[in-house]
Enzyme design. Structure first.
Site, PDB file in Angstrom:
ATOM      1  N   LYS A  35       0.988  -1.204   0.195  1.00 53.99           N
ATOM      2  CA  LYS A  35      -0.155  -0.094   0.007  1.00 53.99           C
ATOM      3  C   LYS A  35       0.970   1.265   0.162  1.00 53.99           C
ATOM      4  CE  LYS A  35      -2.280   1.685   3.697  1.00 53.99           C
ATOM      5  NZ  LYS A  35      -2.019   2.976   3.766  1.00 53.99           N
ATOM      6  N   THR A  72     -10.247   5.088  10.523  1.00 57.41           N
ATOM      7  CA  THR A  72      -9.986   4.273  11.624  1.00 57.41           C
ATOM      8  C   THR A  72      -9.568   5.020  12.856  1.00 57.41           C
ATOM      9  OG1 THR A  72      -8.103   3.314  10.783  1.00 57.41           O
ATOM     10  CG2 THR A  72     -10.091   2.034  10.660  1.00 57.41           C
ATOM     11  N   ASP A  95     -12.536  15.365  -4.252  1.00 58.90           N
ATOM     12  CA  ASP A  95     -12.224  16.376  -5.388  1.00 58.90           C
ATOM     13  C   ASP A  95     -13.750  16.520  -6.087  1.00 58.90           C
ATOM     14  OD1 ASP A  95     -11.361  18.896  -6.780  1.00 58.90           O
ATOM     15  OD2 ASP A  95      -9.560  18.126  -6.108  1.00 58.90           O
ATOM     16  N   ILE A  96     -13.785  17.534  -7.096  1.00 56.99           N
ATOM     17  CA  ILE A  96     -14.908  17.408  -7.857  1.00 56.99           C
ATOM     18  C   ILE A  96     -14.855  16.374  -8.746  1.00 56.99           C
ATOM     19  CG2 ILE A  96     -14.958  19.947  -7.945  1.00 56.99           C
ATOM     20  CD1 ILE A  96     -13.776  20.037 -10.618  1.00 56.99           C
ATOM     21  N   LYS A 115      -6.832   8.261  -1.165  1.00 59.47           N
ATOM     22  CA  LYS A 115      -8.104   8.894  -0.672  1.00 59.47           C
ATOM     23  C   LYS A 115      -8.599  10.167  -1.415  1.00 59.47           C
ATOM     24  CE  LYS A 115      -7.346   7.074   3.809  1.00 59.47           C
ATOM     25  NZ  LYS A 115      -5.637   6.528   3.720  1.00 59.47           N
ATOM     26  N   GLN A 160      -4.796   4.680  15.989  1.00 64.94           N
ATOM     27  CA  GLN A 160      -5.814   4.218  15.560  1.00 64.94           C
ATOM     28  C   GLN A 160      -6.926   4.259  16.549  1.00 64.94           C
ATOM     29  OE1 GLN A 160      -6.685   3.571  12.430  1.00 64.94           O
ATOM     30  NE2 GLN A 160      -4.338   3.067  11.487  1.00 64.94           N
ATOM     31  N   ASP A 194      -3.046   4.328  -2.185  1.00 69.81           N
ATOM     32  CA  ASP A 194      -4.073   4.855  -1.032  1.00 69.81           C
ATOM     33  C   ASP A 194      -4.046   6.303  -1.018  1.00 69.81           C
ATOM     34  OD1 ASP A 194      -5.900   4.885   0.995  1.00 69.81           O
ATOM     35  OD2 ASP A 194      -4.186   4.442   2.504  1.00 69.81           O
ATOM     36  N   GLY A 241       0.752  -2.686   8.995  1.00 70.31           N
ATOM     37  CA  GLY A 241       1.991  -1.700   8.781  1.00 70.31           C
ATOM     38  C   GLY A 241       2.663  -2.035   9.941  1.00 70.31           C
ATOM     39  N   ARG A 242       2.547  -1.333  11.006  1.00 75.40           N
ATOM     40  CA  ARG A 242       3.752  -1.328  12.227  1.00 75.40           C
ATOM     41  C   ARG A 242       3.554  -2.740  12.999  1.00 75.40           C
ATOM     42  NH1 ARG A 242       1.836   4.625  13.938  1.00 75.40           N
ATOM     43  NH2 ARG A 242      -0.020   3.819  13.223  1.00 75.40           N
TER      44      ARG A 242
END
Length: 234
Positions: free
Chosen positions: A44, A126, A74-75, A71, A186, A69, A206-207
């Site tokens: 990711k 999250t 916008d228009i 996210k 999170q 990722d 991830g971590r």
């Protein structure tokens, strides 16, 4: 608007885990991936790394299965163009914000049409606390009706979302931690086993992996728990 898909969702290439490359440089991200010793997973690429390394890194990682990722919010015209560019890069998944509205989500789907890129609508982050269940389900239904290929949400919302939108959408859950792990920033986290049991098709790690002394072993542990959870679905 399109109708909700009824074809069972499948992660790209059968990948069940995407590793979040939340690092400031491509050099560090690639070094962390080498610690996995060739373990099979997707990757990711989020805003920080994409801003630093851009399209060349996405192209380099294509063989691993890329979850872009960004996210996008916008228009509709801009969202369509962004999705088209992501498709040209070869991204397997691209996130857009469900709060951009059905027209924005539908525009992104149109931008990726004819490619292998799937559009995932992010419902509620999250990291956001409080009672968000009603908002998650509303955004899930709107995004599904707009043609999104999948949804991103916390594990706690996955089962209800699956009931709401049916079997045709890919559900991806971030905020995955081991039972003995730390939540960090999170607000809503869950173990890999619970993610599998609650209906996730794929999870983001991830971590929990990169912070381990042996990342390859941590990834294998997470995948084993996830598969066990999926077998225990009711």
């Amino acid at each position: 608007m399109t109708t909700i898909r009824t074809r069972p969702a499948r992660p790209p290439g059968g990948v069940r885990a995407f590793l979040a490359l939340d690092f400031p440089t491509s050099r560090e991200a690639l070094a962390q991936l080498r610690r996995l010793g060739g373990a099979r997973c997707g990757v990711k690429v989020g805003l920080e790394l994409f801003t630093a390394a851009g399209p060349p890194l996405v192209r380099r990682l294509k063989a691993d299965g890329v979850f872009l990722d960004l996210k996008v919010h916008d228009i509709p015209h801009t969202m369509e163009g962004a999705a088209r560019s992501a498709a040209e890069l070869g991204a397997d998944l691209l996130t857009v914000h469900a709060t951009a509205g059905p027209r924005g989500v539908a525009a992104a789907v149109a931008g990726a049409r004819g490619s292998g890129t799937q559009i995932l609508a992010v419902t509620v982050l999250t990291s956001e606390g409080g009672d968000v269940a009603g908002r998650v389900l509303r955004l899930a239904r709107e995004s599904a009706a707009a043609g999104a290929h999948g949804l991103v949400m916390s594990v706690e919302a996955a089962r209800a979302a699956r009931r709401a939108v049916g079997p045709g959408l890919l559900l991806v859950t971030p905020g995955i931690r081991f039972a003995d792990g730390v939540a960090h920033d999170q607000a809503r986290v869950a173990t890999p086993g619970v993610a599998g049991r609650e209906g996730a098709d794929a999870m983001v790690l991830g971590r929990a992996v990169f912070g381990a002394a042996d990342p390859a072993a941590a990834l294998a542990r997470a995948l084993a728990q996830f598969r066990s959870g999926r077998r225990g679905r009711v």
